[in-house]
Design a protein around this motif. Structure first.
Motif, PDB file in Angstrom:
ATOM      1  N   PRO B 182       0.838  -1.203   0.000  1.00  0.00           N
ATOM      2  CA  PRO B 182       0.000   0.000   0.000  1.00  0.00           C
ATOM      3  C   PRO B 182       0.875   1.256   0.000  1.00  0.00           C
ATOM      4  O   PRO B 182       2.057   1.225   0.341  1.00  0.00           O
ATOM      5  CB  PRO B 182      -0.782  -0.125   1.310  1.00  0.00           C
ATOM      6  CG  PRO B 182       0.008  -1.028   2.153  1.00  0.00           C
ATOM      7  CD  PRO B 182       0.736  -1.952   1.239  1.00  0.00           C
ATOM      8  N   ALA B 183       0.256   2.353  -0.370  1.00  0.00           N
ATOM      9  CA  ALA B 183       0.998   3.615  -0.444  1.00  0.00           C
ATOM     10  C   ALA B 183       1.494   3.993   0.946  1.00  0.00           C
ATOM     11  O   ALA B 183       0.811   3.828   1.942  1.00  0.00           O
ATOM     12  CB  ALA B 183       0.085   4.712  -0.993  1.00  0.00           C
ATOM     13  N   GLY B 184       2.717   4.502   0.993  1.00  0.00           N
ATOM     14  CA  GLY B 184       3.225   4.955   2.271  1.00  0.00           C
ATOM     15  C   GLY B 184       3.808   3.853   3.133  1.00  0.00           C
ATOM     16  O   GLY B 184       4.076   4.038   4.308  1.00  0.00           O
ATOM     17  N   PHE B 185       4.038   2.693   2.569  1.00  0.00           N
ATOM     18  CA  PHE B 185       4.569   1.591   3.364  1.00  0.00           C
ATOM     19  C   PHE B 185       6.073   1.702   3.419  1.00  0.00           C
ATOM     20  O   PHE B 185       6.733   1.883   2.408  1.00  0.00           O
ATOM     21  CB  PHE B 185       4.150   0.270   2.710  1.00  0.00           C
ATOM     22  CG  PHE B 185       4.699  -0.931   3.381  1.00  0.00           C
ATOM     23  CD1 PHE B 185       5.673  -1.704   2.768  1.00  0.00           C
ATOM     24  CD2 PHE B 185       4.252  -1.308   4.624  1.00  0.00           C
ATOM     25  CE1 PHE B 185       6.176  -2.830   3.375  1.00  0.00           C
ATOM     26  CE2 PHE B 185       4.747  -2.422   5.255  1.00  0.00           C
ATOM     27  CZ  PHE B 185       5.710  -3.174   4.621  1.00  0.00           C
ATOM     28  N   ASP B 186       6.630   1.605   4.611  1.00  0.00           N
ATOM     29  CA  ASP B 186       8.079   1.669   4.757  1.00  0.00           C
ATOM     30  C   ASP B 186       8.571   0.329   5.286  1.00  0.00           C
ATOM     31  O   ASP B 186       8.350   0.010   6.455  1.00  0.00           O
ATOM     32  CB  ASP B 186       8.434   2.787   5.739  1.00  0.00           C
ATOM     33  CG  ASP B 186       9.927   3.044   5.768  1.00  0.00           C
ATOM     34  OD1 ASP B 186      10.697   2.181   5.304  1.00  0.00           O
ATOM     35  OD2 ASP B 186      10.311   4.110   6.253  1.00  0.00           O
ATOM     36  N   PRO B 187       9.262  -0.479   4.481  1.00  0.00           N
ATOM     37  CA  PRO B 187       9.620  -1.817   4.948  1.00  0.00           C
ATOM     38  C   PRO B 187      10.605  -1.800   6.101  1.00  0.00           C
ATOM     39  O   PRO B 187      10.637  -2.721   6.907  1.00  0.00           O
ATOM     40  CB  PRO B 187      10.228  -2.491   3.720  1.00  0.00           C
ATOM     41  CG  PRO B 187      10.556  -1.400   2.792  1.00  0.00           C
ATOM     42  CD  PRO B 187       9.653  -0.272   3.083  1.00  0.00           C
ATOM     43  N   GLU B 188      11.424  -0.734   6.204  1.00  0.00           N
ATOM     44  CA  GLU B 188      12.385  -0.739   7.309  1.00  0.00           C
ATOM     45  C   GLU B 188      11.710  -0.402   8.623  1.00  0.00           C
ATOM     46  O   GLU B 188      12.103  -0.873   9.675  1.00  0.00           O
ATOM     47  CB  GLU B 188      13.496   0.267   7.027  1.00  0.00           C
ATOM     48  CG  GLU B 188      14.544  -0.317   6.113  1.00  0.00           C
ATOM     49  CD  GLU B 188      15.523   0.710   5.632  1.00  0.00           C
ATOM     50  OE1 GLU B 188      15.396   1.868   6.041  1.00  0.00           O
ATOM     51  OE2 GLU B 188      16.401   0.336   4.854  1.00  0.00           O
ATOM     52  N   LYS B 189      10.655   0.427   8.560  1.00  0.00           N
ATOM     53  CA  LYS B 189      10.026   0.815   9.823  1.00  0.00           C
ATOM     54  C   LYS B 189       8.946  -0.172  10.236  1.00  0.00           C
ATOM     55  O   LYS B 189       8.481  -0.151  11.355  1.00  0.00           O
ATOM     56  CB  LYS B 189       9.389   2.199   9.698  1.00  0.00           C
ATOM     57  CG  LYS B 189      10.359   3.313   9.483  1.00  0.00           C
ATOM     58  CD  LYS B 189       9.909   4.578  10.213  1.00  0.00           C
ATOM     59  CE  LYS B 189      10.762   5.760   9.809  1.00  0.00           C
ATOM     60  NZ  LYS B 189      10.436   6.215   8.431  1.00  0.00           N
ATOM     61  N   TRP B 190       8.533  -1.032   9.324  1.00  0.00           N
ATOM     62  CA  TRP B 190       7.426  -1.942   9.630  1.00  0.00           C
ATOM     63  C   TRP B 190       7.864  -2.974  10.644  1.00  0.00           C
ATOM     64  O   TRP B 190       8.887  -3.622  10.495  1.00  0.00           O
ATOM     65  CB  TRP B 190       6.979  -2.639   8.346  1.00  0.00           C
ATOM     66  CG  TRP B 190       5.907  -3.629   8.531  1.00  0.00           C
ATOM     67  CD1 TRP B 190       4.600  -3.382   8.724  1.00  0.00           C
ATOM     68  CD2 TRP B 190       6.049  -5.043   8.536  1.00  0.00           C
ATOM     69  NE1 TRP B 190       3.898  -4.538   8.833  1.00  0.00           N
ATOM     70  CE2 TRP B 190       4.764  -5.582   8.720  1.00  0.00           C
ATOM     71  CE3 TRP B 190       7.125  -5.906   8.397  1.00  0.00           C
ATOM     72  CZ2 TRP B 190       4.529  -6.938   8.767  1.00  0.00           C
ATOM     73  CZ3 TRP B 190       6.897  -7.260   8.443  1.00  0.00           C
ATOM     74  CH2 TRP B 190       5.602  -7.760   8.645  1.00  0.00           C
ATOM     75  N   VAL B 191       7.118  -3.109  11.692  1.00  0.00           N
ATOM     76  CA  VAL B 191       7.446  -4.093  12.722  1.00  0.00           C
ATOM     77  C   VAL B 191       6.564  -5.312  12.502  1.00  0.00           C
ATOM     78  O   VAL B 191       5.340  -5.181  12.470  1.00  0.00           O
ATOM     79  CB  VAL B 191       7.177  -3.495  14.122  1.00  0.00           C
ATOM     80  CG1 VAL B 191       7.344  -4.556  15.178  1.00  0.00           C
ATOM     81  CG2 VAL B 191       8.104  -2.330  14.366  1.00  0.00           C
ATOM     82  N   PRO B 192       7.179  -6.473  12.360  1.00  0.00           N
ATOM     83  CA  PRO B 192       6.315  -7.633  12.126  1.00  0.00           C
ATOM     84  C   PRO B 192       5.479  -7.938  13.361  1.00  0.00           C
ATOM     85  O   PRO B 192       5.992  -8.355  14.379  1.00  0.00           O
ATOM     86  CB  PRO B 192       7.291  -8.772  11.825  1.00  0.00           C
ATOM     87  CG  PRO B 192       8.612  -8.284  12.219  1.00  0.00           C
ATOM     88  CD  PRO B 192       8.589  -6.817  12.290  1.00  0.00           C
ATOM     89  N   THR B 193       4.203  -7.648  13.271  1.00  0.00           N
ATOM     90  CA  THR B 193       3.301  -8.054  14.354  1.00  0.00           C
ATOM     91  C   THR B 193       2.991  -9.520  14.155  1.00  0.00           C
ATOM     92  O   THR B 193       3.072 -10.042  13.063  1.00  0.00           O
ATOM     93  CB  THR B 193       2.002  -7.251  14.307  1.00  0.00           C
ATOM     94  OG1 THR B 193       1.454  -7.406  12.998  1.00  0.00           O
ATOM     95  CG2 THR B 193       2.260  -5.806  14.576  1.00  0.00           C
TER      96      THR B 193
END
Lengths: 222, 580, 202
Positions: B182-193
């Motif tokens: 999706p727009a605005g997704f940052d893979p480095e900041k995403w925390v795997p919940t």
């Protein structure tokens, strides 16, 4: 085999014995032992699994080639026979199992789906070929490959093993014992940890392009 | 032409203002207002005794701005369907009342409609995603949701010819792979919940108990997806007290191959080889179900010889399926591979026939709309006759002698996994599992298709409802299939095998159709909606393996973990149709 | 009785075990030659009378595939008098339209002189890693130009995208693997040619 090849086996040899070590027949014995007792891991995902079981069953007997048992545990098997479609939900488990296998390990991609996505390549939950994540040694095309085709593919793997040499195999070199593939994560879509920096760049580029389009469109309208 | 509907009672009179007949051309059934849905369903269930909910599917009518849920109910005493639908506006949040209080078998199907369409069913006990993982972005089967490798709305794609410069699908996607974010997704900041919080929350609570002064914990065990005895990539999360199962939740979707989304993109004919890969043991039966649905829409007749060939292939398919099932069940019980090897021998001989007739052992792709693709080659009918009349009856008896009275088998299977007949109907079980509980519901008798009304055969029924009966009923069914086959090979006439010329662009009139066949695993149904174009608008598969799992928890709770493996084996699931 | 079922089952297993030896002995005693590594032996072991050993020892004994067997497609070319390869394909595009996973790419070019399409494909690709072996391309080709192959020994060490050169095989090969289909199609072609000739004369 030239003299120089004979004299550089990839090990550290003390100077007294330099020039006195050659490893030709040992290679053949070593490879003969390895290729004649490959134990596949029972890893059937989809329809190709049935042909794999048929190859193990009464008519086409894989035990004749030394593939006596199919071990469900990755710790006890040498060959991961990826048979069937690889989906995004399943790929973390596949990579985890591949990491748990002990060296020497091989991967055979059986069927069109494991080789390159197969007929389901366009799906949103399908990984286009298992070689996107783990290194594959032999590809067996077909949908599904008949047991005879699978046996041909396994013989191809045996021939490949025959050509390997103690000098070049990874598990006897200096360096880390095991090279683990990082496990992909399931977020809004599948995320491969090896590609996170590249993904960030691509996403930034896509956002820029989208922003440019929205600024251009009102211009053209006006 | 659509599925015939019960027209003796005008339901719009019973519920004035809330129920109206569906008058779209080619459609039939009743459109019910959402607020009266549960009352309508209770009337059907108790008042008119439509107790078997066969199919529940969501349909996206994007041009009209509506989201529809369609239901097919049947009576277990036999007869045609009663179809009713609910239409709601296509604006989030989309809410429809859940029918799980009336038909418990709707549970998994409603979860699937939520997963793929985003329809929230109010009153559902456990509404979570079932085929995709929690955290997945979007509702895939909606018409405005495009996947990562999206190329064109409908096949055939224009890029293949005449301008056929080969371009791998990976090159078209900016990520070079089948992913989109999706727009605005940052893979480095995403925390795997943890995507499984909801799953573990739905189990009975993990607590420790004090039994006779000893503190005991309940253990949560994950069985699968890689497990030697689950039949494919299927996962079950069980909560155990020692070895006794307290709670069980199945997790599916590890083989979700987007069959329905690809089906909407294919033309009608291109869908036929994809149906082979649903229940990959019985491709002949899957082909027949799909061909039935489209033939109902096209209103074409099938020649006599083709009907007989269809029956012969379907019954041979049933025999080899039951053989494998018994072999694999015994594998799970611990008789490592001997009965399976014997079963595989017979299966190989039957597959030789399939190979000679259609070209492939498993993915037969043999049926077409209006018959079968080619006639039996020279000598094949004699081979079939010799198998059916001489070899297979003896081998079925040998199998029976090998296994049925074996003390270990009886001890492991008798009394285990009990399910009563009433429960089975409520949970929408179909197929041999339902007939093992005493309900003689077989689509070949209740709602005959093809020429099954001409054959003299019995519907195999057993009354105890436990695993031993589910095992015995498969042997009974093999004997009945041999009976049908022996009649069919003697009665088969000469003649053409396909109505009309072979066409690759089939134009199917607008409408909906539900074609169902008695597959070896249960009732396999295909719901097809056409808008007159060469591609279907909606294509849904009613998979027996998927729906038979609704009662899995009920059957396993209270038993041992080893019994769970046997129960799962006897339900006979195949992941290709479970996950589609 | 306790144990009776087990004994019955063991009886079945013992009979099969006995047969694996007895069948070999009776075969040799009735002078039928070698039982293994011969086509007669393979045929017997895959017929309805198969008893005892059921295994077909691939790769030494290959079970013959039936005529209708389909694996990866191939393009048919007719051999001209000087050894040139006249491909039958006219790049009409029907196979690529009817392929369910859309794995056929055909480039059709126009003749620069006349501006009309050339009845031969400039490029022809099949991605064998997507092909589902359904046989639709062969079924709906109006020129008998693409047919399904019998060769299943195509495992390789890399991915399989096949181009035109790799796909072309001679007409004699096709006649060898599918004799009944070949005879029927040649008869139909001869009929059409005769009808055309009769029309031209009239």
């Amino acid at each position: 085999m030239t003299t120089s090849e004979l004299n550089s086996p990839g090990y550290e040899i003390p100077s007294e014995v330099e020039g006195a070590v050659a490893i030709t027949t040992i290679d053949r014995i070593y490879n003969f032992g390895r290729r004649s007792s490959i134990w596949p891991m029972m890893f059937g995902l989809a329809c190709c699994a049935i042909e794999m079981i048929c190859a193990q069953a009464s008519r086409y007997d894989l035990a004749r080639f030394g593939m006596e048992v199919m071990r469900p545990s990755p710790r006890q098997s040498d060959l991961m026979l990826v048979a069937g479609t690889v989906t995004k939900k399943m790929i973390p488990a596949i990579v985890r199992l591949y990491n748990q296998m002990a060296e020497p390990k091989y991967v055979v991609a059986m069927g069109a789906c494991a080789s390159g996505g197969g007929p389901f390549k366009e799906g949103y939950n399908v990984v286009a070929g298992v070689d996107k994540f783990i290194p594959v040694d032999v590809y067996v095309p077909g949908c599904p490959p008949t047991p005879q085709a699978l046996i041909y593919g396994l013989n191809e793997l045996q021939r490949k093993i025959d050509k390997q040499s103690l000098k070049e195999v990874r598990w006897y070199r200096k360096g880390p014992d095991i090279v683990e593939v990082p496990i992909p994560m399931l977020g809004p879509d599948l995320i491969d940890p090896r590609r996170i920096p590249q993904l960030k760049l691509e996403l930034a580029k896509m956002e820029q392009a989208a922003a440019q389009q929205t600024t251009q469109a009102p211009e053209t309208k006006a | 032409m659509a599925t015939p509907v019960q027209t003796t009672l005008d339901l719009s009179e019973k519920f004035p203002g809330f129920v109206a007949a569906d008058t779209r051309p080619g459609y039939s059934g009743w459109i019910v207002a959402p607020e009266k849905l549960i009352e309508f369903a209770i009337f059907l269930h108790d008042g008119l005794s439509y107790d078997f909910l066969s199919n529940l599917a969501g349909v996206d009518y994007l041009p009209e701005g509506k989201m529809e849920v369609v239901y097919h109910v049947y009576k277990t005493t036999g007869g045609p369907a009663l179809i009713f639908k609910v239409q709601v506006p296509r604006a989030d949040p989309i809410e429809v009342p859940s029918l799980t209080s009336v038909y418990p078998g709707a549970e998994l199907q409603e979860r699937e409609a939520y997963d793929l369409y985003g329809i929230r069913f109010t009153g559902h006990p456990d509404l979570r995603r079932i085929l995709m993982w929690e955290g997945f972005e979007g509702y895939p089967l909606r018409k405005d949701w495009k996947e990562a490798f999206y190329e064109d709305d409908l096949k055939p794609f224009k890029s293949r010819w005449p301008e056929g410069k080969i371009k791998m699908a990976e090159e078209k996607n900016p990520h070079g792979d089948n992913i989109r974010f999706p727009a605005g997704f940052d893979p480095e900041k995403w925390v795997p919940t943890d995507p499984e919080e909801l799953l573990y929350a739905s189990l009975k609570n993990y607590y420790s108990e004090d039994k006779d002064g000893v503190k005991t914990d309940h253990v949560v065990v994950n069985m699968g997806p890689q497990h030697p005895s689950t039949h494919g990539v299927f996962r079950a999360v069980v909560v155990l007290d020692g070895e006794t199962v307290l709670s069980l939740k199945p997790v599916m979707g590890y083989l979700h191959r987007n069959h329905e989304k690809i089906g909407e993109r294919n033309t009608f004919l291109q869908n036929m080889p994809y149906t082979d890969r649903l229940d990959y043991f019985n491709s002949m039966t899957n082909n027949w179900g799909y061909a039935l649905a489209v033939e109902k829409l096209m209103a074409i007749q099938v020649p006599e010889r083709a009907e007989y060939i269809r029956v012969i292939m379907a019954e041979l398919s049933r025999i080899q399926n039951h053989m494998i099932l018994i072999g694999m069940l015994l594998n799970d019980l611990g008789a490592y591979f001997t009965p399976a090897l014997y079963a595989f021998e017979e299966r190989e001989l039957i597959l030789d026939i399939f190979e000679a007739v259609s070209g492939s052992r498993m993915m037969c792709n043999y049926y077409r709309f209006g018959g079968v693709v080619r006639d039996l080659p020279e000598g094949t009918l004699d081979k079939i006759k010799s198998l059916v009349l001489e070899r297979l009856p003896k081998k079925v008896e040998e199998f029976d002698r090998l296994l049925s009275e074996n003390e270990i088998l009886v001890a492991r299977l008798k009394g285990v996994g009990y399910l009563s007949g009433v429960d089975a109907i409520a949970y929408s079980m179909a197929g041999p599992v339902l007939r093992a509980t005493g309900i003689p519901y077989d689509v070949r008798r209740a709602d005959p298709y093809g020429i099954y009304d001409r054959f003299d055969f019995d519907v195999a029924v057993r009354t105890n409802g436990d695993l031993y009966d589910r095992y015995l009923i498969r042997i009974d069914e093999m004997r009945q299939s041999l009976k049908i086959l022996s009649q069919a090979v003697k009665q088969i006439p000469e003649g053409p095998v396909l109505t009309g010329k072979p066409q690759y662009q089939v134009r199917v009139p607008a409408g909906e159709a539900y074609g169902r066949v008695e597959g070896p695993k249960g009732e396999l149904g295909f719901y097809v909606v056409s808008t007159g174009k060469p591609n279907p608008w909606r294509y849904h598969v009613r998979a027996p393996s998927f729906i038979n799992l609704t009662a899995l928890e009920k059957m396993c709770v209270g038993g041992k973990i080893a019994d769970f493996v046997a129960i799962l084996g006897a339900i006979d699931i195949v992941l290709g149709e479970l996950d589609r | 009785m306790y144990g009776k079922g087990l004994l019955k089952g063991l009886g079945v297993t013992f009979k099969r075990y006995w047969n694996t030896y007895w069948e070999d002995i009776t075969w040799v005693l009735s002078n039928k030659g070698k039982r293994y590594y011969t086509p007669e032996g393979v045929a017997h072991r895959s017929s309805k009378d198969a008893r005892g050993i059921f295994t077909v020892q691939y790769p030494e004994e290959k079970l013959p595939v039936p005529e209708e067997f389909r694996y990866i497609p191939f393009l048919v070319y007719e051999e001209g008098p000087n050894g040139e390869k006249n491909i039958r394909c006219t790049s009409c595009g029907i196979c690529s339209k009817v392929c369910p996973p859309q794995c056929i790419w055909i480039v059709r070019t126009n003749d620069p002189a006349t501006g009309r399409p050339v009845p031969a494909p400039a490029e022809f690709y099949i991605d064998a890693d997507i092909c589902m072996n359904c046989g639709f391309c062969a079924e709906y080709c109006p020129f008998d130009a693409i047919k399904m192959d019998h060769n299943y020994e195509i495992a390789s060490l890399k991915r399989n995208v096949l181009d035109k050169e790799q796909l072309m095989k001679p007409l004699s090969y096709y006649a060898g693997i599918r004799p009944a289909n070949y005879a029927r199609e040649e008869a139909a072609r001869a009929e059409k040619a005769a009808a055309k000739a009769a029309k031209q004369e009239a």
